[in-house]
Design an enzyme around this catalytic site. Structure first.
Site, PDB file in Angstrom:
ATOM      1  N   LYS A 194     -25.902  65.809 -24.389  1.00 18.93           N
ATOM      2  CA  LYS A 194     -27.377  65.053 -24.190  1.00 18.93           C
ATOM      3  C   LYS A 194     -28.792  65.750 -24.911  1.00 18.93           C
ATOM      4  CE  LYS A 194     -29.834  61.799 -21.440  1.00 18.93           C
ATOM      5  NZ  LYS A 194     -29.623  61.636 -19.386  1.00 18.93           N
ATOM      6  N   ARG A 204     -35.961  52.572 -21.016  1.00 17.56           N
ATOM      7  CA  ARG A 204     -36.853  53.105 -19.817  1.00 17.56           C
ATOM      8  C   ARG A 204     -37.267  51.629 -19.196  1.00 17.56           C
ATOM      9  NH1 ARG A 204     -35.288  57.322 -20.665  1.00 17.56           N
ATOM     10  NH2 ARG A 204     -35.570  58.627 -22.096  1.00 17.56           N
ATOM     11  N   ARG A 215     -38.614  65.437 -21.631  1.00 17.19           N
ATOM     12  CA  ARG A 215     -37.405  65.847 -21.553  1.00 17.19           C
ATOM     13  C   ARG A 215     -37.253  67.378 -22.117  1.00 17.19           C
ATOM     14  NH1 ARG A 215     -35.581  60.359 -19.033  1.00 17.19           N
ATOM     15  NH2 ARG A 215     -35.863  60.337 -16.935  1.00 17.19           N
ATOM     16  N   GLU A 231     -22.863  73.470 -24.992  1.00 21.15           N
ATOM     17  CA  GLU A 231     -22.634  72.908 -23.564  1.00 21.15           C
ATOM     18  C   GLU A 231     -21.535  72.444 -23.159  1.00 21.15           C
ATOM     19  OE1 GLU A 231     -25.356  72.682 -22.444  1.00 21.15           O
ATOM     20  OE2 GLU A 231     -27.099  72.796 -22.927  1.00 21.15           O
ATOM     21  N   LYS A 246     -24.602  62.036 -26.111  1.00 22.20           N
ATOM     22  CA  LYS A 246     -24.901  60.615 -26.434  1.00 22.20           C
ATOM     23  C   LYS A 246     -26.908  61.462 -26.524  1.00 22.20           C
ATOM     24  CE  LYS A 246     -28.145  58.179 -23.022  1.00 22.20           C
ATOM     25  NZ  LYS A 246     -28.038  58.058 -20.849  1.00 22.20           N
ATOM     26  N   SER A 272     -29.995  52.543 -25.281  1.00 20.92           N
ATOM     27  CA  SER A 272     -29.937  50.771 -25.527  1.00 20.92           C
ATOM     28  C   SER A 272     -30.790  50.845 -26.874  1.00 20.92           C
ATOM     29  CB  SER A 272     -31.832  50.612 -24.360  1.00 20.92           C
ATOM     30  OG  SER A 272     -32.224  52.461 -25.030  1.00 20.92           O
ATOM     31  N   TYR A 311     -23.579  48.863 -24.382  1.00 17.94           N
ATOM     32  CA  TYR A 311     -24.291  47.306 -23.607  1.00 17.94           C
ATOM     33  C   TYR A 311     -23.904  46.179 -24.439  1.00 17.94           C
ATOM     34  CZ  TYR A 311     -27.480  50.431 -22.042  1.00 17.94           C
ATOM     35  OH  TYR A 311     -28.418  51.357 -21.648  1.00 17.94           O
TER      36      TYR A 311
END
Length: 324
Positions: A194, A204, A215, A231, A246, A272, A311
């Site tokens: 990610k 958000r 982050r 990872e 992602k 998004s 989505y």
């Protein structure tokens, strides 16, 4: 000429016959949002066509998605109140766990119910873990909270847990907690690669994020490709059943790398920003909307993602069924 590749492109039936990897509705995961304290579905302005649901509208939307053939429902919860430790995330009566129970009652086993397992929607500072005395995310102090979230989400009816916090050791902590509580059949989808991406912007608004800072100290650097396999391999060794990359569209090289090197299923999240950019371009008449939806999803699937969170899942599922 002896070799004419165009021979296998002459008709729709010919192209379908030789297609290398056909995307199906069952490959699609629909991210959904349930919000505490609202009386009707609330449109998400940055993500046209998407909503923050009430518990009642969530059930209706879930049934609609399953009827379209969507294979998975991924639920995010937005609580009315947050605090520094994200206490609503572990509460059996927290909005996410209540939403999971609603989904399980509405669709049963007809779709895979995936719970978002992260603290960012529940903390007043918006980070994915609790903070130490200096305001940094405390990785190890966060793991017991994730473990308790895992057990509560399993009890609420989740078939699979989407571990999206990017804490080191999160898969092992959750797997151990699930097994100890008797939830050995609950699967783990790890957001293994990610990235700290700018493409999460519209999300958000969707989760009413209160993030202070960024982050980058725990999500991956967008410049890094080889690190993704580190990872992924760590998460698989800890017990992940599925690993995710992602975002998706701008990280197809990573999706391809991971899918080529592991046997476990690979998922990708069309986030998004990817969604909103195409919707905005379509609204301005700059692109052919349905064609680009199909092409974007096909490219992610072609790169090796067996499961795609998008989505457009419900709309794309209908498009795919109509094309058969």
């Amino acid at each position: 000429m002896i070799h004419r590749p165009r021979r296998l492109r002459t008709t729709p039936a010919m192209r379908a016959l030789v297609r290398e990897g056909a995307l199906t509705p069952a490959n699609l995961i629909y991210p959904m949002f349930v919000r505490e304290g609202i009386s009707e579905p609330t449109p998400i302005s940055a993500m046209p066509g998407q909503y923050q649901h009430t518990l009642e509208s969530l059930a209706d939307a879930a049934r609609e998605a399953v009827e379209a053939g969507v294979g998975g429902l991924m639920l995010f919860g937005i609580p009315a109140h947050t605090d520094p430790t994200g206490s609503q995330a572990t509460s059996p009566d927290g909005i996410l766990n209540r939403g999971l129970r609603v989904l399980r009652e509405a669709v049963g086993d007809r779709a895979v119910i995936i719970a978002d397992l992260c603290l960012d929607e529940f903390t007043s500072h918006g980070h994915c873990g609790v903070l130490d005395s200096e305001g940094r995310v405390d990785n190890d102090a966060t793991l017991p909270i994730y473990a308790e979230m895992a057990v509560q989400q399993a009890k609420a009816g989740a078939h699979m847990l989407g571990l999206s916090g990017m804490m080191d050791g999160q898969v092992a902590a959750c797997r151990a907690a699930l097994d100890a509580a008797g939830h050995t059949d609950v699967a783990i989808l790890s957001y293994a690669a990610k990235y700290a991406s700018g493409f999460y912007g519209p999300f958000r608004e969707a989760v009413d994020s209160q993030l202070k800072g960024d982050r980058r100290a725990y999500q991956m650097d967008p410049a890094n490709r080889a690190e993704a396999m580190i990872e992924v391999e760590l998460d698989l060794a800890e017990g992940a059943d599925v690993v995710m990359v992602k975002p998706a569209s701008h990280y197809l090289d990573v999706v391809a790398d991971v899918s080529a090197q592991i046997a476990a299923p690979v998922a990708a999240y069309q986030v998004s920003g990817e969604y909103s950019m195409l919707e905005a371009a379509a609204a301005n008449g700059w692109i052919q909307r349905e064609r680009l939806i199909a092409e974007s999803l096909t490219s992610i699937h072609r790169a090796g993602a067996r499961m795609i969170a998008t989505y457009w899942a419900v709309e794309a599922a209908r498009m795919l069924r109509n094309s058969l």
